[in-house]
Design an enzyme around this catalytic site. Structure first.
Site: not given
Length: 368
Positions: A175, A101, A199
């Site tokens: 993030d 990511w 999530k």
């Protein structure tokens, strides 16, 4: 009879209480005669939902008043562009690479800014967080970006870096998509935090952005108005039609988090203690086995995403089939790394992790 235990990395399990409440309100929200999906985002009914969701999120993560909470769209991938459009001024920005990511974030930011790698864990196969003492920070950087929990590789910053202690005045961008609300946040170290909701906070489609006051008003001219943090903040996340259903479900999830208790602990602190216990249980079972392995350094392991491998990978298909038969779903690892992965987010109860541990032991015995 409990529902199957869903170990998906995202979209992921939502607390059952939240799903039940949403189902009961599906056709008629609080006597309004409408589903939340049918409401005007500017009507008093939805505005009340949105305002409460924002207030509850501020409470559960103790977000200081100098930060704006924005409800946006596009997920973490869109924020990889939106952040540099808002903060980079087209100048230098630094990245710490800890997995897939943060690699994606670096590549996307390079379209709008002079993106550079301050540190990377790639030489370890992304199995540990790089020691902050070795980071090469650009004194001219407009910000430093980290992915504080890497969903695919299963590594997590155990504490957020203190950039001032490292001699940098750059704001820290995190993030936190895959561990938001699983632990407390030290906001004194953060400039911007963003995360997709799918999530730990609700369904796909909603993105949470927390941005400090002094970082508004820096957007590049090419930044779309709907993605300009200053514009979104000035319009209370209503500049364009927000993801109303996602905000509603997230709001119910925030209420659920605030209700959680673990001994004397409440809310996020209770979930953090519970998440530690779940992770210790699962990692302990893997570490004690000669049949399975986790390759992440002990001090960098994620509490949310636990990748593991069978030493004999010819048994992978049988393992997954047996898990599904036991009501243990979505355990296949990401295609880029293989193996298995158990995502044990807030909505996963300790009983679900215990059921997985029991299966790990049973499968190992059956394979002997």
């Amino acid at each position: 009879m409990h529902r199957p235990y869903n170990f998906s990395a995202g979209p992921a399990a939502i607390p059952e209480e939240v799903l039940q409440q949403a189902a009961s309100e599906m056709l008629d929200w609080h006597g309004s005669g409408m589903s939340v999906m049918e409401m005007s985002h500017r009507g008093k009914e939805f505005i009340s939902i949105c305002e409460k969701a924002e207030a509850d999120f501020r409470q559960l993560l103790a977000v200081p008043e100098q930060f704006h909470i924005l409800f946006m769209q596009g997920g973490g991938l869109a924020e990889n562009a939106i952040v540099p459009l808002n903060l980079s001024r087209g100048g230098a920005v630094d990245f710490v690479l800890t997995g897939s990511w943060s690699q994606k974030s670096l590549k996307e930011a390079g379209k709008y800014a002079q993106a550079a790698v301050a540190a990377s864990a790639e030489d370890s196969g992304f199995t540990r967080i790089p020691d902050a003492a070795g980071w090469k920070l650009n004194p001219q950087a407009e910000y430093l970006h980290i992915c504080s929990n890497e969903t695919i590789h299963g590594i997590e910053f155990q504490t957020l870096p203190d950039l001032r202690a490292l001699g940098s005045q750059a704001p820290l961008v995190i993030d936190f998509s895959s561990h938001v609300a699983s632990r407390t946040v030290d906001w004194s170290r953060v400039g911007v935090a963003f995360g997709g909701a799918q999530k730990n906070l609700g369904p796909a489609g909603l993105t949470l952005v927390v941005v400090r006051d002094d970082l508004l008003g820096r957007a590049l001219d090419i930044c779309p108005s709907a993605f300009n943090y200053q514009t979104v903040a000035a319009n209370q996340s209503m500049y364009n039609t927000p993801p109303t259903w996602g905000i509603y479900i997230a709001g119910l999830t925030f209420e659920w988090i605030l209700r959680q208790r673990e001994g004397a602990l409440e809310g996020v602190a209770a979930l953090e203690a519970r998440n530690r216990a779940k992770a210790e249980l699962l990692y302990g079972a893997i570490d004690q086995s000669a049949f399975y392995e986790n390759r992440v350094a002990l001090d960098s392991r994620s509490r949310m995403n636990v990748p593991f491998f069978l030493k004999d990978e010819s048994r992978n298909d049988a393992f997954l089939a047996g898990a599904k038969a036991r009501g243990l779903l979505q355990l296949k690892g990401h295609k880029s790394v293989g193996g298995m992965r158990a995502s044990i987010y807030n909505a996963m109860p300790l009983a679900g992790v215990q059921a997985l541990v029991d299966y790990l032991r049973d499968f190992e015995r059956s394979a002997a």
